[in-house]
Design an enzyme around this catalytic site. Sequence first.
Site, PDB file in Angstrom:
ATOM      1  N   LYS A   1      -0.469 -40.373 -10.381  1.00  0.00           N
ATOM      2  CA  LYS A   1       0.079 -39.238 -11.142  1.00  0.00           C
ATOM      3  C   LYS A   1       1.389 -38.729 -10.531  1.00  0.00           C
ATOM      4  O   LYS A   1       2.346 -38.450 -11.247  1.00  0.00           O
ATOM      5  CB  LYS A   1      -0.936 -38.087 -11.187  1.00  0.00           C
TER       6      LYS A   1
ATOM      7  N   ARG B   1      -7.856 -28.022 -13.622  1.00  0.00           N
ATOM      8  CA  ARG B   1      -8.852 -28.907 -13.005  1.00  0.00           C
ATOM      9  C   ARG B   1     -10.219 -28.791 -13.666  1.00  0.00           C
ATOM     10  O   ARG B   1     -11.087 -29.644 -13.462  1.00  0.00           O
ATOM     11  CB  ARG B   1      -8.993 -28.584 -11.514  1.00  0.00           C
TER      12      ARG B   1
ATOM     13  N   ARG C   1      -4.570 -50.463   2.287  1.00  0.00           N
ATOM     14  CA  ARG C   1      -3.442 -49.692   2.818  1.00  0.00           C
ATOM     15  C   ARG C   1      -3.705 -49.220   4.241  1.00  0.00           C
ATOM     16  O   ARG C   1      -2.838 -49.285   5.119  1.00  0.00           O
ATOM     17  CB  ARG C   1      -3.144 -48.499   1.899  1.00  0.00           C
TER      18      ARG C   1
ATOM     19  N   ARG D   1      -3.402 -40.922   7.880  1.00  0.00           N
ATOM     20  CA  ARG D   1      -3.723 -39.530   7.570  1.00  0.00           C
ATOM     21  C   ARG D   1      -5.224 -39.347   7.482  1.00  0.00           C
ATOM     22  O   ARG D   1      -5.952 -40.229   7.025  1.00  0.00           O
ATOM     23  CB  ARG D   1      -3.081 -39.114   6.241  1.00  0.00           C
TER      24      ARG D   1
ATOM     25  N   ARG E   1     -13.532 -37.174  -3.042  1.00  0.00           N
ATOM     26  CA  ARG E   1     -12.592 -36.624  -4.023  1.00  0.00           C
ATOM     27  C   ARG E   1     -12.843 -37.207  -5.408  1.00  0.00           C
ATOM     28  O   ARG E   1     -12.718 -36.504  -6.421  1.00  0.00           O
ATOM     29  CB  ARG E   1     -11.149 -36.913  -3.580  1.00  0.00           C
TER      30      ARG E   1
END
Length: 259
Positions: free
Chosen positions: A13, A88, A127, A139, A150
């Site tokens: 997005k 949301r 990744r 991270r 999530r």
Amino acid sequence: MRLILLGPPGSGKGTQAQRLVHRYGIVQLSTGEMLRAAVAAQTPVGLKAKDVMASGGLVPDDIVVGIISDRLDQPDAAKGFILDGFPRTVPQAEALDELLKKKHMRLDAVIELRVNESALLQRVETRVAEMRARGEEVRIDDTQEVLTKRLASYRTLTEPLIHYYSERRKLLTVDGMMTIEHVTREINRILAAIGAVEAKASKKAGAVKRIAKGAKSSAKPVARSAGKGIGPPRRPPRLPRRPGNPPPKGRKNRPAGRA
């Protein structure tokens, strides 16, 4: 142009939003950035949000909607916007509908980037492995475990928005598993289709003008020729009268010997 981009974490997005910003000159409205800006500017709504954020709580919907309302009143949002991170939930979507209605604004489209969750998890795993191989720091929120949580949150809270906007005929779905370039082209194609009615109307008006112009130009040679003697057809010449035939209608017999 007023848009909402929907999609789970990792669907792209943010990348597509930036491309739309550069292509169409609209602004990307991130609720997180708007909250921080409102707090820094010490606006009335920002001060309310500051107290909630300082206590570690979630900012209530009415405060978030108030901040969005203030942001939409700024000049750079007049041309259009992309909402990022809001709504949301369905209640947030309903609140947004009311806000836009009060401001006499219309939401043009909600673009859903549909992705395969297992493929997303594989992407993150690849990744992370590549970053570690290069010696880069990973991270804390860029791991399979965090993404799994999530994604579960997205399914529970945000996925109902797909049905909400589909019922209102605002939802347009794009395959988010395509390459970035392919997704961008598909979004642009969809946005062009949204304005297709207006484009057809303009094209039709242009065609009418061209036809009228062509008719006008084709009439000019006829007008010029008329000045040279080409006009209404002449009456055919009268044939000489034969002896014994009655004179043509409308002519009287003349005495013999007279011209």
